[in-house]
Design a protein around this motif. Structure first.
Motif, PDB file in Angstrom:
ATOM      1  N   ASP A  16     -11.151  -3.899   5.182  1.00  0.00           N
ATOM      2  CA  ASP A  16     -10.400  -2.804   5.035  1.00  0.00           C
ATOM      3  C   ASP A  16     -11.825  -1.538   4.362  1.00  0.00           C
ATOM      4  O   ASP A  16     -12.532  -1.822   3.199  1.00  0.00           O
ATOM      5  CB  ASP A  16      -9.642  -2.654   3.637  1.00  0.00           C
ATOM      6  CG  ASP A  16      -8.754  -1.634   3.771  1.00  0.00           C
ATOM      7  OD1 ASP A  16      -9.135  -0.375   3.849  1.00  0.00           O
ATOM      8  OD2 ASP A  16      -7.362  -1.745   3.599  1.00  0.00           O
ATOM      9  N   TYR A  17     -11.840  -0.442   4.734  1.00  0.00           N
ATOM     10  CA  TYR A  17     -12.812   0.534   4.530  1.00  0.00           C
ATOM     11  C   TYR A  17     -12.566   0.916   3.032  1.00  0.00           C
ATOM     12  O   TYR A  17     -13.745   1.230   2.460  1.00  0.00           O
ATOM     13  CB  TYR A  17     -12.582   1.571   5.362  1.00  0.00           C
ATOM     14  CG  TYR A  17     -11.553   2.847   5.074  1.00  0.00           C
ATOM     15  CD1 TYR A  17     -10.327   2.262   5.483  1.00  0.00           C
ATOM     16  CD2 TYR A  17     -12.014   3.832   4.635  1.00  0.00           C
ATOM     17  CE1 TYR A  17      -9.183   3.263   5.142  1.00  0.00           C
ATOM     18  CE2 TYR A  17     -11.002   4.922   4.331  1.00  0.00           C
ATOM     19  CZ  TYR A  17      -9.756   4.664   4.590  1.00  0.00           C
ATOM     20  OH  TYR A  17      -8.776   5.602   4.244  1.00  0.00           O
ATOM     21  N   THR A  18     -11.369   0.913   2.612  1.00  0.00           N
ATOM     22  CA  THR A  18     -11.263   1.344   1.050  1.00  0.00           C
ATOM     23  C   THR A  18     -12.069   0.587   0.111  1.00  0.00           C
ATOM     24  O   THR A  18     -12.717   1.067  -0.852  1.00  0.00           O
ATOM     25  CB  THR A  18      -9.757   1.742   0.834  1.00  0.00           C
ATOM     26  OG1 THR A  18      -9.309   0.274   1.013  1.00  0.00           O
ATOM     27  CG2 THR A  18      -9.075   2.462   1.584  1.00  0.00           C
ATOM     28  N   GLY A  25     -11.933   8.030   5.218  1.00  0.00           N
ATOM     29  CA  GLY A  25     -11.374   7.445   6.385  1.00  0.00           C
ATOM     30  C   GLY A  25     -11.651   8.484   7.516  1.00  0.00           C
ATOM     31  O   GLY A  25     -12.255   7.751   8.599  1.00  0.00           O
ATOM     32  N   SER A  79      -7.073  10.270   4.408  1.00  0.00           N
ATOM     33  CA  SER A  79      -8.250  10.157   3.249  1.00  0.00           C
ATOM     34  C   SER A  79      -9.352  10.769   4.185  1.00  0.00           C
ATOM     35  O   SER A  79      -9.749  10.545   5.319  1.00  0.00           O
ATOM     36  CB  SER A  79      -8.192   8.714   3.199  1.00  0.00           C
ATOM     37  OG  SER A  79      -9.608   8.409   2.951  1.00  0.00           O
ATOM     38  N   GLN A 116      -2.974   6.089   2.687  1.00  0.00           N
ATOM     39  CA  GLN A 116      -4.257   6.174   2.065  1.00  0.00           C
ATOM     40  C   GLN A 116      -4.565   7.326   1.471  1.00  0.00           C
ATOM     41  O   GLN A 116      -5.016   8.147   2.436  1.00  0.00           O
ATOM     42  CB  GLN A 116      -5.033   5.185   2.661  1.00  0.00           C
ATOM     43  CG  GLN A 116      -6.432   4.879   1.912  1.00  0.00           C
ATOM     44  CD  GLN A 116      -5.972   3.720   0.571  1.00  0.00           C
ATOM     45  OE1 GLN A 116      -5.466   3.311   0.903  1.00  0.00           O
ATOM     46  NE2 GLN A 116      -6.578   4.475  -0.606  1.00  0.00           N
ATOM     47  N   GLN A 136     -14.409   2.593  -1.867  1.00  0.00           N
ATOM     48  CA  GLN A 136     -14.215   2.855  -3.342  1.00  0.00           C
ATOM     49  C   GLN A 136     -14.387   1.790  -4.223  1.00  0.00           C
ATOM     50  O   GLN A 136     -14.383   2.034  -5.724  1.00  0.00           O
ATOM     51  CB  GLN A 136     -12.623   3.158  -3.241  1.00  0.00           C
ATOM     52  CG  GLN A 136     -12.297   4.618  -2.594  1.00  0.00           C
ATOM     53  CD  GLN A 136     -10.756   4.781  -2.295  1.00  0.00           C
ATOM     54  OE1 GLN A 136      -9.923   3.802  -2.967  1.00  0.00           O
ATOM     55  NE2 GLN A 136     -10.549   5.784  -1.787  1.00  0.00           N
ATOM     56  N   LYS A 171       0.929  -1.068  -0.072  1.00  0.00           N
ATOM     57  CA  LYS A 171       0.216  -0.078   0.004  1.00  0.00           C
ATOM     58  C   LYS A 171       1.063   1.378   0.011  1.00  0.00           C
ATOM     59  O   LYS A 171       0.359   2.193  -0.407  1.00  0.00           O
ATOM     60  CB  LYS A 171      -1.117  -0.077   1.070  1.00  0.00           C
ATOM     61  CG  LYS A 171      -2.243  -0.960   1.039  1.00  0.00           C
ATOM     62  CD  LYS A 171      -3.352  -0.345   1.668  1.00  0.00           C
ATOM     63  CE  LYS A 171      -4.494  -1.365   1.275  1.00  0.00           C
ATOM     64  NZ  LYS A 171      -5.734  -0.762   0.882  1.00  0.00           N
ATOM     65  N   THR A 195      -3.860   2.206   7.439  1.00  0.00           N
ATOM     66  CA  THR A 195      -3.436   2.925   6.306  1.00  0.00           C
ATOM     67  C   THR A 195      -3.325   4.291   6.128  1.00  0.00           C
ATOM     68  O   THR A 195      -3.088   4.980   5.175  1.00  0.00           O
ATOM     69  CB  THR A 195      -4.142   2.390   4.902  1.00  0.00           C
ATOM     70  OG1 THR A 195      -5.492   2.617   5.376  1.00  0.00           O
ATOM     71  CG2 THR A 195      -4.004   0.859   4.812  1.00  0.00           C
ATOM     72  N   VAL A 230      -8.766   2.032   9.048  1.00  0.00           N
ATOM     73  CA  VAL A 230      -8.668   3.301   8.721  1.00  0.00           C
ATOM     74  C   VAL A 230      -7.109   3.594   9.360  1.00  0.00           C
ATOM     75  O   VAL A 230      -6.442   4.379   8.633  1.00  0.00           O
ATOM     76  CB  VAL A 230      -9.601   4.311   9.067  1.00  0.00           C
ATOM     77  CG1 VAL A 230      -9.256   5.573   9.047  1.00  0.00           C
ATOM     78  CG2 VAL A 230     -11.175   4.013   8.678  1.00  0.00           C
ATOM     79  N   ASP A 264      -7.471   9.503  -1.127  1.00  0.00           N
ATOM     80  CA  ASP A 264      -8.553   9.310  -1.541  1.00  0.00           C
ATOM     81  C   ASP A 264      -8.626   9.325  -3.093  1.00  0.00           C
ATOM     82  O   ASP A 264      -7.540  10.086  -3.569  1.00  0.00           O
ATOM     83  CB  ASP A 264      -9.620  10.636  -1.228  1.00  0.00           C
ATOM     84  CG  ASP A 264     -10.153  10.274   0.329  1.00  0.00           C
ATOM     85  OD1 ASP A 264     -10.295   9.303   0.552  1.00  0.00           O
ATOM     86  OD2 ASP A 264     -10.133  11.663   0.955  1.00  0.00           O
ATOM     87  N   GLU A 265      -9.229   8.473  -3.829  1.00  0.00           N
ATOM     88  CA  GLU A 265      -9.069   8.746  -5.467  1.00  0.00           C
ATOM     89  C   GLU A 265      -9.508  10.079  -6.031  1.00  0.00           C
ATOM     90  O   GLU A 265      -8.951  10.421  -6.810  1.00  0.00           O
ATOM     91  CB  GLU A 265     -10.347   7.959  -6.108  1.00  0.00           C
ATOM     92  CG  GLU A 265      -9.526   6.342  -5.970  1.00  0.00           C
ATOM     93  CD  GLU A 265     -10.801   5.390  -6.475  1.00  0.00           C
ATOM     94  OE1 GLU A 265     -11.882   5.739  -7.083  1.00  0.00           O
ATOM     95  OE2 GLU A 265     -10.281   4.151  -6.305  1.00  0.00           O
TER      96      GLU A 265
END
Lengths: 461, 116
Positions: A131-133, A373, A370, A435, A137, A22, A431, A428, A437-438
Motif C-alpha cells: 500500500d502506497y500510504t 496517490g 489523495s 483515502q 505516510q 479504510k 483506496t 492507489v 492525505d494527512e
C-alpha cells in the motif's frame, strides 16, 4: 467538540456494518458532523441538552440500514481493466518474443519464462498489499526524508568532487558489476518512488519546499550519472513529477520560476556526454553514415532493415538479415525484428494494449482523492512512458543508447521492478475514493485558500 | 399529509441534484432545504442521504470538498459536476413526461396520439 456517547454508539453501529475498515474514517467524520449540526439546531430551538442529544441520533435513521448501504458502496476497488491490459501486454509480448526466437532457431527456456512471471506476480501482489500510504505516510516521515537527503547530498558531493566519474566508460568503479553499471541501471526504475515520497513531503511548504525537492533531484542525477539510461529516465521522470506539482500549485510559488529551475538539470546533460565515446555516439545519431562500421553501425543496419519493411508481411531485409547484422537484436531491438518479419502491422496489438493501459490508468486517477496517490500515478506513468519512448528510439531511430527492456515484454529485473510499481499503482486505485492525505485532515480550509491565494467563498455559516 | 414513500423513491436523486444546481451544500443543509421547499413533505433521514451522496460521488455526478466554518467546524460540501448537470436535465425531462402522462390519465383525458 466531543461527540456524545449516543452519537458514538450510533456511528459505531453504522461502521460495524461496513466491512472495509479504510472506509470507516470518511463515514464517521461526516455522520458526526451531521449529528452536531442537528443537535445545535435543537438547542437553539430551546430543547434541553440531553433531549437534543437523543433527538439528533433518532433523526439519523436506522444505523444498521445505513451501514449496510455504505457496505454495498465501499469495497476495496480493484482496477481490473488496468490489470487486464497489463496481462494482455505481457501475453502479446511473450508470444511475439517466443515466436521470433523460434524463427531464429534459439532455444526457449520455458521454466525460466514461467518462473520470472510467477516472481513478477508475487512482487506485484506485494506492492499492492504494501500500500502506497504505508510508504508515504509511515515509512517516509520528515526525519527519514531529511536523513536520505543528507546521505544523497554527501554521496553526490563525493562523486562530483572526489570520485570524478573516473571509471570505465563513465561508470563509477565501485559499483561495477561485470563491467556494467547494473545496480544504478535497475535502481533507476525504483528510485522515482523515493523521489515521489520526498516531493510529497514538501507539499504546501512554499518555495523552500520546492527547492528542497529540486536539490534532491539534482543530487539524484549526480549519483546516477554513471548509468546514462538511469540518468535520462530519472531526469525525465523528475521533470514530469515536479512539473505536475507546479501545475497543481503545491508550493504556492510562480510556475515560471519553478519551471526555470526545472530546466536546469538539462545542463547536466553536458556532464553526461563529455566522454569521448558518448560524444562519438552523439555524432553517430546525427550522421550515422559518417562511421557506418563504428558508432553508426547499429543505426545504419536498423535504417537499412526498416527501409525495406512492409506494412504487412516480411520485408526486403528479413529476420535472418536483421539477426546477422543488428547487434543484440532479440534484447534491444525486438520491435525492429517484428517489423522486419511480420511488417509494421505487427506492432498494432501491443501498442493498442499500451494505449488502453494508460487510458484506463488516467481515467481511474480521477477518482483518487489523495494528492500523494495522484503524484504516484503521474510518476509511474511518466516512468513507463519514458521507458517505452526510449525503446522506440532504439528500434526506429538513429538514437542508439543502452536502454531499458520493453515495458512488460522483456527483461527480468526491469519486469519485476515494473510489476512492483504496478502493484503500488493498483493500491492507489484500491483506496482512491476514501483515502485522504494527512495534510488534508490536519490543515483547515482558510489556511489552504490563503496559501493558494484563492478567495475564501462565503458559503453558509 | 403523509405521502407513500415509494412515490419519493427514485426521485430523491433528482431532487438532490436540483438543490446542488443552485449552490454547493453540505448534508444537513440539503435535508433542511428539501424539507422547507416541499412544505415538510420530504423529510429525508441522514442515514438515507449520505449513502446516496457517496454513491452519486462514486458515479461522478457530484464532487465533494471540505471547508472549515468560522466556528472551526469542518463541513463536507457537495458540488454538481458536468455529468451531474446532464443527468439532472435528463431526469427532469423524464419526470415531466411521467407526471404529464399521470395527470392526463387522472383527468380522464387522452391525447390524440394516445388514441391513435
Amino acid at each position: 467538540m466531543q461527540p456524545s456517547s449516543r452519537a458514538k454508539e450510533y456511528v459505531e453501529q453504522v461502521c460495524g456494518e461496513i466491512r472495509w475498515q479504510k472506509a470507516h474514517a470518511v463515514v464517521r467524520e461526516e455522520l458526526y458532523a451531521h449529528m452536531e449540526d442537528q443537535r445545535e439546531a435543537y438547542l437553539s430551538a430551546g430543547i434541553a441538552e440531553e433531549e437534543a442529544d437523543i433527538l439528533a441520533v433518532e433523526e439519523m435513521g436506522n444505523p444498521l440500514e445505513t451501514g449496510s448501504h455504505f457496505d454495498n458502496l465501499y469495497r476495496p476497488h480493484m482496477e481490473w481493466g488496468v490489470l487486464l491490459f497489463t496481462g494482455i501486454i505481457v501475453a502479446v509480448g511473450m508470444v511475439m518474443r517466443i515466436q521470433l526466437l523460434r524463427e531464429t532457431g534459439a532455444e526457449i527456456v520455458w521454466e525460466s519464462e514461467f518462473l520470472i512471471l510467477a516472481f513478477g506476480m508475487a512482487v506485484m501482489i506485494y506492492g499492492y498489499k504494501l500500500d502506497y500510504t504505508a510508504l508515504f505516510q509511515h515509512y517516509f516521515s520528515g526525519k527519514v526524508s531529511g536523513v536520505i537527503w543528507a546521505l544523497l547530498c554527501t554521496l553526490a558531493v563525493y562523486f562530483v568532487f572526489f570520485a570524478g566519474w573516473h571509471a570505465v566508460n563513465g561508470s563509477m568503479g565501485w559499483i561495477l558489476v561485470n563491467g556494467n553499471d547494473i545496480i544504478f541501471h535497475y535502481l533507476g526504475l525504483l528510485w522515482p518512488v523515493v523521489m515521489c515520497a520526498f516531493l510529497y513531503m514538501q507539499y504546501q511548504k512554499g518555495a523552500s519546499g520546492y527547492l528542497y525537492s529540486f536539490t534532491f533531484l539534482l543530487f539524484t542525477l549526480c549519483l546516477f550519472e554513471g548509468s546514462s539510461s538511469a540518468f535520462f529516465l530519472l531526469m525525465g521522470t523528475g521533470f514530469f513529477m515536479h512539473g505536475y506539482a507546479l501545475w497543481k500549485n503545491w508550493f504556492g510559488c510562480s510556475r515560471k520560476w519553478g519551471l526555470t529551475f526545472l530546466l536546469f538539470p538539462f545542463v547536466l546533460i553536458v556532464m553526461i556526454i563529455r566522454y569521448p565515446y558518448r560524444l562519438g555516439r552523439l555524432y553517430a545519431v546525427l550522421h550515422p553514415f559518417a562511421d557506418p562500421v563504428g558508432y553508426g553501425y547499429a543505426s545504419v543496419q536498423i535504417m537499412t532493415t526498416l527501409q525495406e519493411a512492409r506494412i504487412i508481411g516480411e520485408g526486403g531485409k528479413n529476420l535472418q538479415y536483421a539477426l546477422e547484422y543488428i547487434p543484440n537484436l532479440m534484447t534491444d531491438h525486438i520491435l525492429t525484428a517484428a517489423v522486419s518479419h511480420w511488417g509494421w502491422v505487427s506492432l498494432l496489438p501491443l501498442f493498442l494494449a499500451y494505449g488502453m493501459l494508460f487510458y484506463l490508468g488516467w481515467r481511474a486517477c480521477y477518482r483518487v482523492k489523495s494528492q500523494a496517490g495522484k503524484l504516484l500515478v503521474v510518476t509511474v506513468s511518466a516512468l513507463w512512458l519514458l521507458q517505452i519512448a526510449g525503446y522506440l528510439c532504439n528500434n526506429f531511430t538513429t538514437l542508439q543508447m543502452g536502454w531499458y527492456s520493453l515495458l512488460f515484454v522483456q527483461g527480468r529485473y526491469s519486469l519485476l521492478a515494473n510489476l512492483f510499481l504496478l502493484g503500488l499503482v493498483l493500491s492507489v486505485f484500491k483506496t482512491g475514493a476514501v483515502q485522504k492525505d494527512e495534510w488534508e485532515q490536519n490543515r483547515n480550509f482558510e489556511e489552504k485558500q490563503v496559501f493558494l491565494k484563492k478567495p475564501i467563498p462565503q458559503n453558509g455559516d | 399529509m403523509a405521502i407513500d414513500k415509494s412515490l419519493q423513491t427514485g426521485s430523491t436523486t433528482m431532487l438532490l441534484l436540483k438543490l446542488l444546481e443552485e449552490e454547493d451544500l453540505y448534508g444537513y443543509q440539503m435535508i433542511e432545504r428539501l424539507q422547507q421547499r416541499s412544505n415538510n413533505i420530504f423529510a429525508l433521514k441522514a442515514g438515507t442521504l449520505y449513502p446516496l451522496l457517496h454513491s452519486l460521488e462514486e458515479q461522478g455526478l457530484v464532487q465533494s470538498y471540505e471547508q472549515t466554518a468560522e466556528t472551526g467546524r469542518k463541513r463536507k460540501y457537495y458540488t454538481l459536476t458536468k455529468a451531474g448537470q446532464k443527468m439532472l436535465a435528463a431526469k427532469e425531462q423524464e419526470w415531466n413526461t411521467f407526471t404529464g402522462a399521470i395527470s392526463r390519465v387522472l383527468q380522464g383525458g387522452g391525447g390524440i396520439a394516445t388514441i391513435q
